[in-house]
Every structure is written in C-alpha cells, then in structure tokens.
Design a protein around this motif. Structure first.
Motif, PDB file in Angstrom:
ATOM      1  N   ALA A   9     -18.426  38.798 -25.939  1.00  0.00           N
ATOM      2  CA  ALA A   9     -17.680  39.438 -27.020  1.00  0.00           C
ATOM      3  C   ALA A   9     -18.403  39.219 -28.343  1.00  0.00           C
ATOM      4  O   ALA A   9     -19.061  38.198 -28.543  1.00  0.00           O
ATOM      5  N   PRO A  10     -18.304  40.174 -29.267  1.00  0.00           N
ATOM      6  CA  PRO A  10     -18.932  39.978 -30.571  1.00  0.00           C
ATOM      7  C   PRO A  10     -18.288  38.810 -31.307  1.00  0.00           C
ATOM      8  O   PRO A  10     -17.075  38.581 -31.212  1.00  0.00           O
ATOM      9  N   LEU A  11     -19.104  38.067 -32.023  1.00  0.00           N
ATOM     10  CA  LEU A  11     -18.600  36.927 -32.781  1.00  0.00           C
ATOM     11  C   LEU A  11     -17.974  37.423 -34.075  1.00  0.00           C
ATOM     12  O   LEU A  11     -18.597  38.161 -34.836  1.00  0.00           O
ATOM     13  N   GLU A  12     -16.742  37.018 -34.319  1.00  0.00           N
ATOM     14  CA  GLU A  12     -16.031  37.402 -35.516  1.00  0.00           C
ATOM     15  C   GLU A  12     -15.513  36.154 -36.214  1.00  0.00           C
ATOM     16  O   GLU A  12     -15.340  35.102 -35.593  1.00  0.00           O
ATOM     17  N   ALA A  13     -15.229  36.277 -37.505  1.00  0.00           N
ATOM     18  CA  ALA A  13     -14.778  35.128 -38.278  1.00  0.00           C
ATOM     19  C   ALA A  13     -13.524  34.510 -37.683  1.00  0.00           C
ATOM     20  O   ALA A  13     -13.365  33.286 -37.657  1.00  0.00           O
ATOM     21  N   ARG A  14     -12.609  35.349 -37.175  1.00  0.00           N
ATOM     22  CA  ARG A  14     -11.352  34.811 -36.655  1.00  0.00           C
ATOM     23  C   ARG A  14     -11.555  33.931 -35.426  1.00  0.00           C
ATOM     24  O   ARG A  14     -10.666  33.155 -35.060  1.00  0.00           O
ATOM     25  N   GLU A  30     -21.510  28.314 -25.561  1.00  0.00           N
ATOM     26  CA  GLU A  30     -22.680  28.847 -24.848  1.00  0.00           C
ATOM     27  C   GLU A  30     -23.187  30.106 -25.532  1.00  0.00           C
ATOM     28  O   GLU A  30     -24.401  30.309 -25.676  1.00  0.00           O
ATOM     29  N   GLN A  31     -22.278  30.957 -25.979  1.00  0.00           N
ATOM     30  CA  GLN A  31     -22.678  32.182 -26.672  1.00  0.00           C
ATOM     31  C   GLN A  31     -23.377  31.849 -27.990  1.00  0.00           C
ATOM     32  O   GLN A  31     -24.387  32.474 -28.340  1.00  0.00           O
ATOM     33  N   LEU A  32     -22.863  30.875 -28.725  1.00  0.00           N
ATOM     34  CA  LEU A  32     -23.524  30.476 -29.968  1.00  0.00           C
ATOM     35  C   LEU A  32     -24.941  29.979 -29.690  1.00  0.00           C
ATOM     36  O   LEU A  32     -25.894  30.371 -30.381  1.00  0.00           O
ATOM     37  N   ARG A  33     -25.091  29.093 -28.706  1.00  0.00           N
ATOM     38  CA  ARG A  33     -26.430  28.562 -28.406  1.00  0.00           C
ATOM     39  C   ARG A  33     -27.386  29.680 -28.018  1.00  0.00           C
ATOM     40  O   ARG A  33     -28.563  29.660 -28.394  1.00  0.00           O
ATOM     41  N   ARG A  34     -26.881  30.678 -27.255  1.00  0.00           N
ATOM     42  CA  ARG A  34     -27.740  31.749 -26.758  1.00  0.00           C
ATOM     43  C   ARG A  34     -28.079  32.769 -27.846  1.00  0.00           C
ATOM     44  O   ARG A  34     -29.225  33.219 -27.951  1.00  0.00           O
ATOM     45  N   GLU A  35     -27.095  33.138 -28.676  1.00  0.00           N
ATOM     46  CA  GLU A  35     -27.280  34.238 -29.623  1.00  0.00           C
ATOM     47  C   GLU A  35     -27.489  33.782 -31.065  1.00  0.00           C
ATOM     48  O   GLU A  35     -28.296  34.367 -31.787  1.00  0.00           O
ATOM     49  N   HIS A  36     -26.744  32.764 -31.493  1.00  0.00           N
ATOM     50  CA  HIS A  36     -26.778  32.342 -32.893  1.00  0.00           C
ATOM     51  C   HIS A  36     -26.619  30.834 -32.976  1.00  0.00           C
ATOM     52  O   HIS A  36     -25.558  30.331 -33.348  1.00  0.00           O
ATOM     53  N   PRO A  37     -27.679  30.061 -32.655  1.00  0.00           N
ATOM     54  CA  PRO A  37     -27.536  28.603 -32.702  1.00  0.00           C
ATOM     55  C   PRO A  37     -27.204  28.071 -34.092  1.00  0.00           C
ATOM     56  O   PRO A  37     -26.643  26.984 -34.211  1.00  0.00           O
ATOM     57  N   VAL A  38     -27.553  28.840 -35.141  1.00  0.00           N
ATOM     58  CA  VAL A  38     -27.022  28.595 -36.478  1.00  0.00           C
ATOM     59  C   VAL A  38     -26.301  29.872 -36.876  1.00  0.00           C
ATOM     60  O   VAL A  38     -26.927  30.889 -37.173  1.00  0.00           O
ATOM     61  N   TRP A  39     -24.985  29.843 -36.843  1.00  0.00           N
ATOM     62  CA  TRP A  39     -24.178  31.046 -37.057  1.00  0.00           C
ATOM     63  C   TRP A  39     -23.528  31.004 -38.427  1.00  0.00           C
ATOM     64  O   TRP A  39     -22.710  30.124 -38.705  1.00  0.00           O
ATOM     65  N   LEU A  40     -23.902  31.960 -39.272  1.00  0.00           N
ATOM     66  CA  LEU A  40     -23.252  32.106 -40.574  1.00  0.00           C
ATOM     67  C   LEU A  40     -21.949  32.869 -40.355  1.00  0.00           C
ATOM     68  O   LEU A  40     -21.961  34.058 -40.006  1.00  0.00           O
ATOM     69  N   VAL A  41     -20.829  32.195 -40.543  1.00  0.00           N
ATOM     70  CA  VAL A  41     -19.528  32.798 -40.274  1.00  0.00           C
ATOM     71  C   VAL A  41     -19.281  33.920 -41.280  1.00  0.00           C
ATOM     72  O   VAL A  41     -19.327  33.688 -42.492  1.00  0.00           O
ATOM     73  N   PRO A  42     -19.048  35.138 -40.822  1.00  0.00           N
ATOM     74  CA  PRO A  42     -18.865  36.263 -41.754  1.00  0.00           C
ATOM     75  C   PRO A  42     -17.737  36.013 -42.753  1.00  0.00           C
ATOM     76  O   PRO A  42     -16.639  35.599 -42.383  1.00  0.00           O
ATOM     77  N   GLY A  43     -18.050  36.250 -44.025  1.00  0.00           N
ATOM     78  CA  GLY A  43     -17.038  36.137 -45.065  1.00  0.00           C
ATOM     79  C   GLY A  43     -16.768  34.737 -45.559  1.00  0.00           C
ATOM     80  O   GLY A  43     -15.957  34.551 -46.467  1.00  0.00           O
ATOM     81  N   LEU A  44     -17.427  33.733 -44.967  1.00  0.00           N
ATOM     82  CA  LEU A  44     -17.235  32.345 -45.387  1.00  0.00           C
ATOM     83  C   LEU A  44     -18.577  31.711 -45.720  1.00  0.00           C
ATOM     84  O   LEU A  44     -19.594  32.051 -45.108  1.00  0.00           O
ATOM     85  N   GLU A  45     -18.569  30.789 -46.660  1.00  0.00           N
ATOM     86  CA  GLU A  45     -19.780  30.011 -46.944  1.00  0.00           C
ATOM     87  C   GLU A  45     -19.838  28.849 -45.946  1.00  0.00           C
ATOM     88  O   GLU A  45     -19.739  27.672 -46.299  1.00  0.00           O
TER      89      GLU A  45
END
Length: 415
Positions: A9-14, A30-45
């Motif tokens: 599923a697409p990663l969303e802020a919620r 697992e999805q974070l490690r595979r796609e975005h090991p450093v994930w900038l949460v949309p709309g948040l610092e």
C-alpha cells in the motif's frame, strides 16, 4: 514466528497514527526498509528511520542528532498526525535518556554505579521474593491467570520502587505512574488529552520532590539518596534530579513489564519452543535476547536534527524530528539471519537495538534481564504447561511507542 506479508500500500501520513498498523507493525516496517529506509512523513517535519545500518549511523552522529525530547507525534483534532512540542510539560524533559553530552555524561555517572554495579545482583533475593508473592496471587486465580497485571506489571514496579527508595506500600502508585508516563508517547492522543495526561503525571513529580527533600536531610544508599547527594554537591540541579528519577521510574517499569509479558506470550503461543526451553533452562538467557529483539519494549526513540545533514542519501533539514525504529532494525535481514524467527543459537545474541546503543545504552538493561529471567524460570518451575486463553485473546496497549500487553490471559496447569 513469521511476520505478516509485506505491504504494498502507498505510504501516507496517517499510517503513523493508524492503530491497526501499530497493532502489528512489522509489514509496515518491512515496506519502509524496502522502499524508504529514511521516510519523510508527508506534511510533517518528521522522518522515520527503519534500517539497522542507518539507525546505527544516526546514533553515532551526536553532533547531527540530538536526544532531546523536544517534539512528540500526536493526533490533531481533525484526526491527522501532528507534532506536539514538549516544552509545555516544563522542566525535567531533558535528562538522562533525553540529554546530550556533557549533561548526559553527568546524569549517567550519578546513577549508573548505584543502579547496576552495586545494587543489581544484591537485589536478586528481593526480586525473587517479589516474584514469589505475585505468583501466590497468580495461583489464587486458578487455571486462568491474567499474567500482565498479576506478574508482568507489578514485579518491575516493586523492583524499581525499592531501587529508587520508595516505600513498599506505595508500589501500586509506582506501577500506575510507571505505566501512565508512556501514554504521552502513544501518538494517538490530542494535545488537549496530552496536557491532561501530563497533569496527572505531576502527581508522581510532587511525590518524588517530597522524597528528594526528605533524603536531603539524611540521604541513604538508594537512588533518591544518590540524587540528593548529587544535588547537594552541585552535580545535578533539583529539576535534573527529579527528571532522572522520573525517567528511571518510567523506563524501569515500562520496559521490563513489556519484556516479561512479551516473553511469556511467545512461549504460550509456541508449544515447541516452550517444550525446548522447559527441557533446558540454560536456553532462557538467549531466549530473552530473542524476545526483546522480536518485540522491542520501546518501538524506537526520538532524535532532533540539530543541523542540515543527510542520512541514507535523504536530506534532513535542521529542526526535523527523527524517529529511530529499534523494532524495525531488529528485524532487518541485512543484519539478522532469519530475522522473524526465534533463533536460540544466534551468533551474537545481543546485537539487537532494543536497549539502545552507544552512550544511550539503557543503564537498567541488566536489571530488566534479571527480572525477566527470574520470572520465566519461576513460571517454568511451577507449571507443567501454559497456553494462551482461546476465548480471551491478548490485548496490546494502544501505542506507537510501547509494545506492552495491557491484558494477557493464560490457561495454566500448575504443578
């Protein structure tokens, strides 16, 4: 033991405040490690850091990543994630685990010898006595035992209360305060609710202030006495002393309660594993390391980005809040073979990050291991079998930060 199927599923802020995600977060990790090991949460610092290597990198870079607990994840009135500034809580939020050098070095030097070197092994008879009393309560329940609130939660509260130097009759309040503090970190509360929780937590601060004042007149060899001596010598101010005691109260109660509950639930759910450890109690120590790796009591910890920098090729502006996900790193296949399984002969059993690493490695980790070992050994000795209650499933504390059971019923066959 296997994790859920990887999410696509697409990663969303919620996602970061979705209770269903945090009830079983491992496919999300697992999805974070595979796609975005450093994930900038949309709309948040805010950035989530999920891989073992990048988390260790961040931990080493204390000039880039501060341990100050300046910002927490919260839920806005509109139901969306938001960031909440902790300055509203007043003094004491920057101490020990949330302090940077040189203050952290001073705070740790005050409590470390007393907490670990001099007191831990000496407390073993008291720990075993506390466990024995709670097992009497467990036996009185018959063949259906509510493990979380009968053993897993009370034992650490009684131990940390004794270690700090609090009266034995106050341990029910100590347990309530120790477990209540984690609510501020849950992520699911609105700012209004968090302020209300903070006001309730002020009861613990007032209690500790009174005990610190009493100890100032005649300091003993407990942690209140140690902190009172440090205040008198100028090594700590009064706010730092109260903050240090508060951190130890919360961390000592919460993390060990989580570990004792998680370890027993894993044995109750896996008959082959339980049989193996029943047959050989020398495996208990390695099993504890696997339990704390697979179900990290704290999912992670916050860091504040002090200056513009990069991590894993992602630019992190100064002021970004980073959440380092211990519980994701602990299941990273780049670091751990068969990461979702209990492996009792793992080559380096303590390579996990559940107790932190480096300067912020948990000073109470040996105590948590000892309490858990004594609890598991006693349970295995006093029963011939235990399993999860088929008609009353376990319930997790609703939190993105804590991995603790609020309800853990067992069906038990006593010896």
């Amino acid at each position: 033991m296997s994790s859920a199927a990887p999410s696509t599923a697409p990663l969303e802020a919620r996602t970061v405040i979705d209770p269903d995600v945090w009830a079983d977060p491992y496919s999300f990790f697992e999805q974070l490690r595979r796609e975005h090991p450093v994930w900038l949460v949309p709309g948040l610092e805010m950035a989530f850091v999920a891989s073992h290597g990048l988390i260790v990198d961040a931990l080493r870079r204390i000039d880039d990543f501060s341990s100050h607990l300046d910002v927490l994840l919260a839920t806005g009135e509109d139901g969306n994630p938001m960031l909440f500034r902790t300055e509203e809580f007043g003094e004491g939020t920057t101490t020990l685990a949330t302090a940077d050098p040189p203050e952290h070095t001073m705070h740790r030097s005050v409590v470390f010898p007393e907490l670990v070197a001099r007191r831990m092994e000496a407390m073993r008879p008291e720990i075993e006595a506390f466990i024995g009393e709670q097992f009497e309560n467990a036996r009185s329940q018959g063949t259906r035992v509510e493990w979380a609130n009968t053993v897993a939660h009370p034992v650490p509260a009684r131990v940390i209360g004794r270690l700090i130097g609090l009266p034995d009759e106050d341990w029910p309040n100590v347990m309530r305060w120790a477990l209540h503090g984690g609510l501020l970190l849950a992520g699911f509360h609105t700012p209004k609710a968090m302020n209300a929780i903070s006001q309730e937590n002020s009861d613990a601060s007032r209690f500790l202030y009174a005990k610190l004042a009493e100890a100032g007149n005649d300091p003993g060899d407990d942690l209140v006495g140690v902190c009172a001596k440090a205040v008198a010598s100028g090594d700590l101010n009064r706010g730092e002393a109260i903050g240090t005691l508060t951190v130890l109260l919360g961390a000592g109660g919460e993390s060990t309660a989580s570990l004792i509950g998680n370890a027993v639930r894993m044995l109750a759910a896996d008959s082959a594993l339980q049989e193996q450890i029943r047959a050989d109690h020398s495996l208990i120590e390695n099993f504890i390391e696997e339990a704390v790796r697979l179900e990290s009591p704290f999912r992670g910890h916050y860091r504040q980005v002090k200056r513009d920098c990069e991590l894993g090729g992602v630019t992190l502006p100064a002021g970004t809040t980073a959440f380092l996900l211990w519980s994701s790193a602990n299941r990273d296949p780049a670091e751990h073979d068969r990461p979702d399984e209990v492996v009792l002969d793992r080559r380096i059993p303590r390579s996990h990050l559940s107790f932190g690493r480096g300067i912020h490695h948990c000073v109470g980790a040996p105590l948590a291991r000892l309490e858990t070992f004594c609890s598991l050994e006693r349970l295995l000795q006093e029963t011939s079998w235990f399993s999860l209650a088929s008609d009353d499933p376990p319930r997790w504390e609703k939190s993105m930060f804590i991995r603790r059971h609020e309800h853990l019923p067992l069906d038990v066959t006593w010896n």
